[in-house]
Design an enzyme around this catalytic site. Structure first.
Site, mmCIF file in Angstrom:
data_model
loop_
_atom_site.group_PDB
_atom_site.id
_atom_site.type_symbol
_atom_site.label_atom_id
_atom_site.label_comp_id
_atom_site.label_asym_id
_atom_site.label_seq_id
_atom_site.Cartn_x
_atom_site.Cartn_y
_atom_site.Cartn_z
ATOM 1 N N THR A 1 46.104 54.951 37.135
ATOM 2 C CA THR A 1 45.090 53.617 36.431
ATOM 3 C C THR A 1 45.307 53.848 34.859
ATOM 4 O O THR A 1 44.512 54.155 34.519
ATOM 5 C CB THR A 1 43.784 53.995 36.818
ATOM 6 O OG1 THR A 1 43.641 54.272 38.603
ATOM 7 C CG2 THR A 1 42.757 52.592 36.932
ATOM 8 N N GLN B 1 51.000 52.311 45.850
ATOM 9 C CA GLN B 1 49.805 53.395 46.324
ATOM 10 C C GLN B 1 48.611 52.437 47.070
ATOM 11 O O GLN B 1 48.001 51.922 46.048
ATOM 12 C CB GLN B 1 49.637 54.649 45.157
ATOM 13 C CG GLN B 1 48.167 55.075 45.477
ATOM 14 C CD GLN B 1 47.388 56.636 44.500
ATOM 15 O OE1 GLN B 1 47.129 55.794 43.499
ATOM 16 N NE2 GLN B 1 47.914 57.795 44.728
ATOM 17 N N ALA C 1 44.114 61.956 48.315
ATOM 18 C CA ALA C 1 43.805 62.810 47.097
ATOM 19 C C ALA C 1 42.937 62.121 46.296
ATOM 20 O O ALA C 1 41.908 61.548 45.939
ATOM 21 C CB ALA C 1 44.994 62.676 45.646
ATOM 22 N N ASN C 2 41.981 62.943 45.182
ATOM 23 C CA ASN C 2 41.040 63.233 44.160
ATOM 24 C C ASN C 2 39.896 62.807 44.485
ATOM 25 O O ASN C 2 39.447 61.410 43.100
ATOM 26 C CB ASN C 2 42.231 62.266 43.123
ATOM 27 C CG ASN C 2 43.204 62.561 42.305
ATOM 28 O OD1 ASN C 2 43.310 64.129 42.790
ATOM 29 N ND2 ASN C 2 43.966 62.141 41.604
ATOM 30 N N TYR D 1 39.279 60.221 47.190
ATOM 31 C CA TYR D 1 38.380 59.346 47.261
ATOM 32 C C TYR D 1 38.212 59.554 48.439
ATOM 33 O O TYR D 1 38.191 60.307 49.856
ATOM 34 C CB TYR D 1 39.751 58.827 46.843
ATOM 35 C CG TYR D 1 39.741 58.315 45.397
ATOM 36 C CD1 TYR D 1 38.520 57.586 44.728
ATOM 37 C CD2 TYR D 1 40.896 58.622 44.667
ATOM 38 C CE1 TYR D 1 38.149 57.775 43.309
ATOM 39 C CE2 TYR D 1 40.579 58.372 43.207
ATOM 40 C CZ TYR D 1 39.979 58.093 42.889
ATOM 41 O OH TYR D 1 39.569 57.581 41.384
ATOM 42 N N GLY E 1 52.748 62.162 34.275
ATOM 43 C CA GLY E 1 51.928 60.849 34.838
ATOM 44 C C GLY E 1 51.856 60.800 32.926
ATOM 45 O O GLY E 1 52.725 59.424 32.756
#
Length: 372
Positions: free
Chosen positions: A25, A97, A181-182, A184, A321
């Site tokens: 992001t 994504q 993931a993460n 959400y 990343g």
């Protein structure tokens, strides 16, 4: 020979190397759609074997952060088409994504200022959304109290993902990654603490997996399973996620369900480098014994540790990343042993124009600047 720089067949899509640019992001889309700088940013990094875009919300309801580029309007679709064209013009491959944040959102981002949605009406303790504050200015705001989705609403959200996938393929993407993931939305259903439902989407492991699997199947029916990747973060602890009794069994059941489907890939997100906790030692090995398809992992890899993971046979592709932020030519730098630049933290999120986004030089230009 270095395995990182060898080609890989990703469900019929040939990758020139095994280095993946992980989704990050950047909060750079002031209008909610990609712009010329977005297209340049991804094109600059097209030498990666595969680019995975930042999360693209599949609806306004699915948005949890300001200035993230969605993929639910005609304008956004047309804007993403310019991004994919720029990447393909440089010989790259790119997946988008698809993202629904669920409860990790704020009323200021929701349609008509309504509450965010989730598996249950349970606040994401300690979670923040980049949203509009009481003073009318953008900033980090505590995630709002969500409402529980009605059973009848889940098909609507699945359809949002299907429509977004259809838009993605029209926009020229090589595939999509479903963000499970993460902390959400899909993880909120998988986690037995955040999911207190009593319908067929709550309770047992089978029920808690149902929403994500139904969505994967529906998207695959639209664009083909070979063009669908899935990102998950086993044992994730971000944004208020907590452990639960059958946690390991849940993630191995997910692995088994994905093994029967054989998506283009499964992308494991280890959260240690993004403020969470590492997966338990040995779990990735367990996972890859159950899911035998293409496995990607992200989580603070160096060139050396990525290479070793490939040699060990645990992974097929390695996602990087942060190194890609300041190194548009990261693949070439690794391949040639050139220095790896480090981006200042203030460049990670937000900003306008090229600064901290598309103005990081390749090594050739950086070397020339040093010699001036």
């Amino acid at each position: 020979m270095s395995l990182l720089f060898t080609p890989y067949d990703l469900a019929g899509l040939t990758l020139p190397n095994r280095i993946v640019m992980a989704p990050m992001t950047r909060s750079r889309a002031a209008t909610g759609a990609p712009d010329a700088q977005t297209a340049l940013y991804y094109a600059q990094r097209a030498s990666a074997g595969l680019l995975i875009t930042e999360g693209a919300p599949v609806s306004q309801e699915g948005t949890g952060y300001l200035y993230t580029p969605g993929i639910y309007t005609d304008t956004q679709e047309a804007a993403w088409a310019k991004v994919t064209q720029a990447v393909h013009d440089r010989g790259g491959r790119i997946f988008v994504q698809l993202w629904h944040v669920g409860r990790v959102s704020h009323t200021s981002l929701q349609p008509d200022g309504s509450a965010p949605v989730s598996a249950s009406a349970q606040r994401a303790e300690g979670a923040f959304s980049f949203a509009i504050g009481p003073d009318g200015k953008p900033g980090q705001q505590p995630a709002s109290m969500p409402r529980a989705l009605l059973t009848t609403e889940l098909a609507r959200i699945t359809d949002n993902f299907v429509t977004a996938a259809r838009r993605a393929m029209r926009a020229g993407f090589d595939g999509v990654e479903i963000h499970g993931a993460n902390s959400y939305l899909f993880e909120q259903f998988l986690n037995a603490n955040s999911n207190q439902r009593t319908d067929r989407y709550g309770g047992s492991i089978e029920n808690r997996m149902r929403f994500m699997l139904e969505t994967i199947d529906a998207v695959a029916s639209e664009i083909g399973m070979n063009r669908v990747g899935v990102r998950i973060s086993p044992f994730g602890r971000l944004s208020g996620m907590q452990g639960y009794d059958d946690e390991a069994e849940t993630w191995l059941a997910v692995a088994k369900a994905l093994e029967t489907r054989q998506p283009a890939y499964v992308h494991l997100s280890d959260q240690l480098t993004i403020g969470g906790e590492a997966m338990p030692q040995g779990f990735p090995a367990q996972f890859c014994k159950t899911f035998t398809g293409t496995l990607i992992a992200a989580g603070g890899f160096t060139q050396e540790t990525g290479e070793q993971a490939l040699k060990d046979g645990a992974l097929d592709l390695i996602a990087y990343g942060k190194p890609f932020i300041a190194n548009p030519d990261l693949v070439e730098r690794m391949q040639n042993g050139w220095p790896i630049a480090t981006a200042p933290r203030e460049a990670f999120y937000g900003g306008t124009g090229a600064s901290g986004y598309t103005d990081f030089p390749t090594w050739d230009k950086e070397k020339d600047n040093q010699n001036d």
